[in-house]
Design a protein around this motif. Structure first.
Motif, PDB file in Angstrom:
ATOM      1  N   TYR A 159      -4.144 -16.093  -8.621  1.00  0.00           N
ATOM      2  CA  TYR A 159      -4.796 -15.858  -7.339  1.00  0.00           C
ATOM      3  C   TYR A 159      -6.309 -15.864  -7.508  1.00  0.00           C
ATOM      4  CZ  TYR A 159      -0.213 -13.651  -6.398  1.00  0.00           C
ATOM      5  OH  TYR A 159       1.120 -13.371  -6.288  1.00  0.00           O
ATOM      6  N   ARG A 160      -7.001 -16.162  -6.413  1.00  0.00           N
ATOM      7  CA  ARG A 160      -8.460 -16.152  -6.408  1.00  0.00           C
ATOM      8  C   ARG A 160      -9.022 -15.175  -5.387  1.00  0.00           C
ATOM      9  NH1 ARG A 160      -8.860 -22.802  -6.823  1.00  0.00           N
ATOM     10  NH2 ARG A 160      -7.990 -22.920  -8.944  1.00  0.00           N
ATOM     11  N   LEU A 161      -8.127 -14.402  -4.790  1.00  0.00           N
ATOM     12  CA  LEU A 161      -8.536 -13.417  -3.797  1.00  0.00           C
ATOM     13  C   LEU A 161      -7.845 -12.087  -4.067  1.00  0.00           C
ATOM     14  CD1 LEU A 161      -8.280 -15.519  -0.491  1.00  0.00           C
ATOM     15  CD2 LEU A 161     -10.376 -14.896  -1.727  1.00  0.00           C
ATOM     16  N   ALA A 162      -8.591 -11.012  -3.883  1.00  0.00           N
ATOM     17  CA  ALA A 162      -8.043  -9.663  -3.947  1.00  0.00           C
ATOM     18  C   ALA A 162      -8.672  -8.856  -2.809  1.00  0.00           C
ATOM     19  CB  ALA A 162      -8.352  -9.013  -5.296  1.00  0.00           C
ATOM     20  N   PRO A 163      -7.910  -8.480  -1.776  1.00  0.00           N
ATOM     21  CA  PRO A 163      -6.468  -8.586  -1.622  1.00  0.00           C
ATOM     22  C   PRO A 163      -5.966 -10.039  -1.696  1.00  0.00           C
ATOM     23  CG  PRO A 163      -7.389  -7.138   0.049  1.00  0.00           C
ATOM     24  CD  PRO A 163      -8.533  -7.810  -0.629  1.00  0.00           C
ATOM     25  N   HIS A 164      -4.676 -10.178  -1.993  1.00  0.00           N
ATOM     26  CA  HIS A 164      -4.118 -11.468  -2.368  1.00  0.00           C
ATOM     27  C   HIS A 164      -3.686 -12.276  -1.141  1.00  0.00           C
ATOM     28  CE1 HIS A 164      -4.487  -9.617  -6.165  1.00  0.00           C
ATOM     29  NE2 HIS A 164      -3.365  -8.921  -6.114  1.00  0.00           N
ATOM     30  N   GLU A 165      -4.648 -12.737  -0.394  1.00  0.00           N
ATOM     31  CA  GLU A 165      -4.352 -13.538   0.795  1.00  0.00           C
ATOM     32  C   GLU A 165      -4.007 -14.990   0.438  1.00  0.00           C
ATOM     33  OE1 GLU A 165      -7.074 -12.448   4.224  1.00  0.00           O
ATOM     34  OE2 GLU A 165      -8.095 -11.450   2.552  1.00  0.00           O
ATOM     35  N   ASP A 166      -4.135 -15.343  -0.838  1.00  0.00           N
ATOM     36  CA  ASP A 166      -3.837 -16.714  -1.271  1.00  0.00           C
ATOM     37  C   ASP A 166      -2.610 -16.780  -2.175  1.00  0.00           C
ATOM     38  OD1 ASP A 166      -5.088 -15.357  -3.381  1.00  0.00           O
ATOM     39  OD2 ASP A 166      -6.034 -17.172  -4.161  1.00  0.00           O
ATOM     40  N   THR A 167      -1.698 -15.817  -2.007  1.00  0.00           N
ATOM     41  CA  THR A 167      -0.504 -15.767  -2.853  1.00  0.00           C
ATOM     42  C   THR A 167       0.286 -17.067  -2.823  1.00  0.00           C
ATOM     43  OG1 THR A 167      -0.309 -13.382  -2.542  1.00  0.00           O
ATOM     44  CG2 THR A 167       1.673 -14.554  -3.242  1.00  0.00           C
ATOM     45  N   TRP A 168       0.628 -17.535  -1.628  1.00  0.00           N
ATOM     46  CA  TRP A 168       1.470 -18.723  -1.509  1.00  0.00           C
ATOM     47  C   TRP A 168       0.678 -19.981  -1.811  1.00  0.00           C
ATOM     48  CZ3 TRP A 168       6.379 -17.972  -1.813  1.00  0.00           C
ATOM     49  CH2 TRP A 168       6.891 -16.723  -1.436  1.00  0.00           C
ATOM     50  N   GLU A 169      -0.578 -19.987  -1.476  1.00  0.00           N
ATOM     51  CA  GLU A 169      -1.444 -21.115  -1.834  1.00  0.00           C
ATOM     52  C   GLU A 169      -1.489 -21.307  -3.343  1.00  0.00           C
ATOM     53  OE1 GLU A 169      -6.229 -22.051  -1.760  1.00  0.00           O
ATOM     54  OE2 GLU A 169      -5.379 -20.767  -0.201  1.00  0.00           O
ATOM     55  N   THR A 170      -1.537 -20.191  -4.071  1.00  0.00           N
ATOM     56  CA  THR A 170      -1.583 -20.262  -5.531  1.00  0.00           C
ATOM     57  C   THR A 170      -0.290 -20.832  -6.094  1.00  0.00           C
ATOM     58  OG1 THR A 170      -3.078 -18.369  -5.601  1.00  0.00           O
ATOM     59  CG2 THR A 170      -1.901 -18.904  -7.635  1.00  0.00           C
ATOM     60  N   ARG A 171       0.837 -20.395  -5.562  1.00  0.00           N
ATOM     61  CA  ARG A 171       2.111 -20.931  -6.034  1.00  0.00           C
ATOM     62  C   ARG A 171       2.209 -22.428  -5.755  1.00  0.00           C
ATOM     63  NH1 ARG A 171       4.815 -15.550  -3.701  1.00  0.00           N
ATOM     64  NH2 ARG A 171       5.143 -14.431  -5.654  1.00  0.00           N
ATOM     65  N   PRO A 200     -10.104  -1.311 -12.941  1.00  0.00           N
ATOM     66  CA  PRO A 200      -9.087  -1.230 -11.890  1.00  0.00           C
ATOM     67  C   PRO A 200      -9.361  -2.233 -10.785  1.00  0.00           C
ATOM     68  CG  PRO A 200     -10.640   0.593 -11.699  1.00  0.00           C
ATOM     69  CD  PRO A 200     -10.978  -0.118 -12.981  1.00  0.00           C
ATOM     70  N   GLY A 201      -8.299  -2.641 -10.096  1.00  0.00           N
ATOM     71  CA  GLY A 201      -8.434  -3.625  -9.042  1.00  0.00           C
ATOM     72  C   GLY A 201      -9.368  -3.198  -7.932  1.00  0.00           C
ATOM     73  N   GLU A 202      -9.469  -1.900  -7.689  1.00  0.00           N
ATOM     74  CA  GLU A 202     -10.328  -1.416  -6.609  1.00  0.00           C
ATOM     75  C   GLU A 202     -11.812  -1.563  -6.930  1.00  0.00           C
ATOM     76  OE1 GLU A 202      -6.686  -0.896  -5.326  1.00  0.00           O
ATOM     77  OE2 GLU A 202      -7.312  -0.122  -7.270  1.00  0.00           O
ATOM     78  N   LYS A 203     -12.137  -1.913  -8.174  1.00  0.00           N
ATOM     79  CA  LYS A 203     -13.530  -2.202  -8.532  1.00  0.00           C
ATOM     80  C   LYS A 203     -13.785  -3.701  -8.660  1.00  0.00           C
ATOM     81  CE  LYS A 203     -15.252   1.979 -10.756  1.00  0.00           C
ATOM     82  NZ  LYS A 203     -15.910   2.540 -11.975  1.00  0.00           N
ATOM     83  N   THR A 204     -12.770  -4.499  -8.448  1.00  0.00           N
ATOM     84  CA  THR A 204     -12.922  -5.936  -8.690  1.00  0.00           C
ATOM     85  C   THR A 204     -12.458  -6.771  -7.498  1.00  0.00           C
ATOM     86  OG1 THR A 204     -10.782  -5.878  -9.828  1.00  0.00           O
ATOM     87  CG2 THR A 204     -12.743  -5.743 -11.208  1.00  0.00           C
ATOM     88  N   SER A 205     -12.469  -6.202  -6.323  1.00  0.00           N
ATOM     89  CA  SER A 205     -12.044  -6.946  -5.142  1.00  0.00           C
ATOM     90  C   SER A 205     -13.000  -8.089  -4.855  1.00  0.00           C
ATOM     91  CB  SER A 205     -11.987  -6.018  -3.925  1.00  0.00           C
ATOM     92  OG  SER A 205     -11.781  -6.767  -2.738  1.00  0.00           O
ATOM     93  N   THR A 206     -12.438  -9.218  -4.440  1.00  0.00           N
ATOM     94  CA  THR A 206     -13.268 -10.372  -4.099  1.00  0.00           C
ATOM     95  C   THR A 206     -13.889 -10.238  -2.706  1.00  0.00           C
ATOM     96  OG1 THR A 206     -11.311 -11.555  -3.293  1.00  0.00           O
ATOM     97  CG2 THR A 206     -11.976 -11.927  -5.591  1.00  0.00           C
ATOM     98  N   ARG A 207     -13.645  -9.112  -2.026  1.00  0.00           N
ATOM     99  CA  ARG A 207     -14.352  -8.851  -0.770  1.00  0.00           C
ATOM    100  C   ARG A 207     -15.835  -8.561  -1.006  1.00  0.00           C
ATOM    101  NH1 ARG A 207      -9.895  -4.815   1.731  1.00  0.00           N
ATOM    102  NH2 ARG A 207      -8.701  -6.316   2.974  1.00  0.00           N
TER     103      ARG A 207
END
Length: 495
Positions: A159-171, A200-207
């Motif tokens: 994935y390239r987004l967190a939150p993972h809005e590109d889950t299916w795009e990645t697959r 932790p993921g909460e420090k690395t969000s792509t937002r």
């Protein structure tokens, strides 16, 4: 591949869960959704409605997926692994040729007694299908890329987004990369860079920065000649395993360009290591409640981040609920509406089913799995509603204590979407405060919130990593250790 060549035969298989080794939960049979047959093919957009369906003969094997939790019971993992390997073995029986495998995994699965579950799974698969079958993997960016995994997977992306809005795009990207490699007859190689960072993921969000800009570099790199794919793994911080660290992998057909790009991304990641901050305003639970009660624009969200079942928490830590029940400003009859989702406790649901909606009830809930931060909590209030048949939660009860609406479920469930609340008659938009076991807010909740505190609460996915006590990760590791010089970020070519 010419027009007269037979279509490549591509199998589909995988097993996915994100597992906290600091969580006492154990993922069992009930936790896994199983998919096979035509349903497995049509899960993916590119195979259901897209152009990939007719470019290969797709062979569904077996896929098992669970919401995040603790380590998987060994017998459950062994059973799923055997089902996958037996299915693949049947495909190559009698000399039938298998050209490719789409390997759909998360990357942070822990199994009792193992340090590298995905590495074990792909090794067992290779023993069945051999070394010549091209394997393409799709992963979560919070997965871990071990040496064993990267040596056995030919094409890998995340994935390239967190939150993972590109889950299916990645697959779908992993599927497309695999088909194109088979059609061209050229299997790319991988440039692998281990980056000694664990956050932790909460420090690395792509937002927010710096992850936003870091991941924004990928399209330009991927467009370079000789590059097939570029991927950055944040890694999974809530497992104490040697493979837990950040990773960069660039896949391509030009070794020099591939290695150069991987090192460029690895160094870019390292250079911003001190710039990562929480995606939401962090604070204590008390600070979050005070801010929520004072808010004039609502709903105000509070993340009970330490027990987020979406990251591996058990979902039954009662520390936050215990604090909320002690606050008369939430539990008095004239208190504004606060929603608290959720705590699971099958025994409590059995008790509550013996009461009618509207009756006064008194029941102990939670802390049956993780009692470390706090024991079971007595909830004394009115049975507001009862619900049955939720695919994840089973039975659901809502107990109203003044303005506080406590959601108790039979089984583990994450309250991460608006529909999770509205399906049981609760309107988060109309609430003053919504407390839910989550880290960064998922898109639906993020869209409706008008204020937010990322509460730094205890649990199996505690944001304070040092409080958890990692002792098996490879050291030195940022931010646990100081670095006097830049670590070795040279790319290793694989394949």
């Amino acid at each position: 591949m010419t027009e007269t060549s037979p279509l490549p035969r591509i199998a589909i298989a995988g097993m996915a869960i994100e597992s906290s080794t600091f969580s006492p939960h154990r993922a069992g049979e009930r936790d896994f959704l199983r998919v096979e047959g035509e349903e497995l093919i049509t899960r993916y957009d590119s195979l259901r409605d897209g152009d990939m369906r007719d470019r290969a003969a797709w062979l569904p094997v077996y896929y098992a997926r669970s919401i995040p939790g603790g380590a998987v019971l060994r017998e459950v993992y062994d059973s799923i692994k055997a089902r996958i390997c037996d299915g693949l073995r049947a495909l190559v029986a009698d000399g039938e040729k298998l050209d490719g495998l789409f390997f759909d995994i998360h990357g942070a699965m822990s199994v009792e007694g193992m340090d590298d579950a995905e590495g074990d799974l792909i090794t067992a698969i290779r023993e069945v299908i051999g070394a010549d079958v091209v394997v393409s993997a799709s992963m979560d960016l919070h997965g871990n890329v071990s040496r064993t995994l990267i040596e056995n997977v030919d094409i890998i992306t995340c994935y390239r987004l967190a939150p993972h809005e590109d889950t299916w795009e990645t697959r779908d990207r992993a599927i497309r990369n695999l088909v194109e490699a088979l059609e061209s007859g050229v299997t790319p190689r991988r440039a692998w860079v281990r980056v000694p960072i664990l956050l932790p993921g909460e420090k690395t969000s792509t937002r927010v920065e710096p992850a936003k800009s870091l991941y924004a570099r990928i399209p330009e790199i991927e467009a370079r000649p000789g590059i097939t794919d570029a991927a950055i793994w944040i890694g999974y911080a809530w497992a104490d395993e040697p493979r837990c660290h950040a990773t960069v992998v660039v896949t391509g057909t030009d070794d020099a360009a591939t290695a150069r790009a991987a090192e460029e991304l690895g160094r870019a990641f390292w250079d911003v290591r001190d710039d990562f901050e929480f995606v939401g305003p962090p604070g204590t639970l008390d600070e979050g409640v005070a801010a929520g009660l004072a808010a004039t624009d609502t709903p105000y969200f509070i993340s009970d981040s330490g027990d987020n079942p979406g990251a591996g928490g058990t979902g039954d830590v009662t520390w936050t609920l215990a604090q909320l029940l002690q606050k008369p400003e939430l539990t008095s009859d004239d208190a504004p509406v606060t929603l608290c989702g959720s705590v699971f406790d099958k025994g409590a649901l059995d008790v509550l089913r013996g009461h009618a909606v509207g009756e006064r009830v008194s029941v102990e809930v939670g802390a049956r799995v993780d009692s470390g931060p706090h024991g079971p909590v007595l909830v004394d209030g009115v049975l507001h509603s009862l619900h049955e048949g939720d695919v994840d939660a089973g039975g659901i009860a809502v107990i109203r204590v003044g303005g506080l609406h406590v959601i108790v479920t039979e089984f583990r469930k994450a309250y991460h979407d608006v529909s999770d609340f509205t399906s049981i008659g609760l309107d988060p938009v109309a609430a003053q405060i919504v407390v839910t076991k989550i880290g960064y807010l998922e898109p639906e909740l993020y869209a409706i919130m008008r204020g937010w505190t990322l509460a730094l609460t205890p649990g199996g996915v505690d944001q304070d990593l040092e409080r958890l006590g990692h002792h098996r990760i490879q050291r030195p590791m940022h931010p646990f250790d100081a670095f006097d010089e830049v670590p070795d970020l040279a790319a290793e070519m694989v394949g």
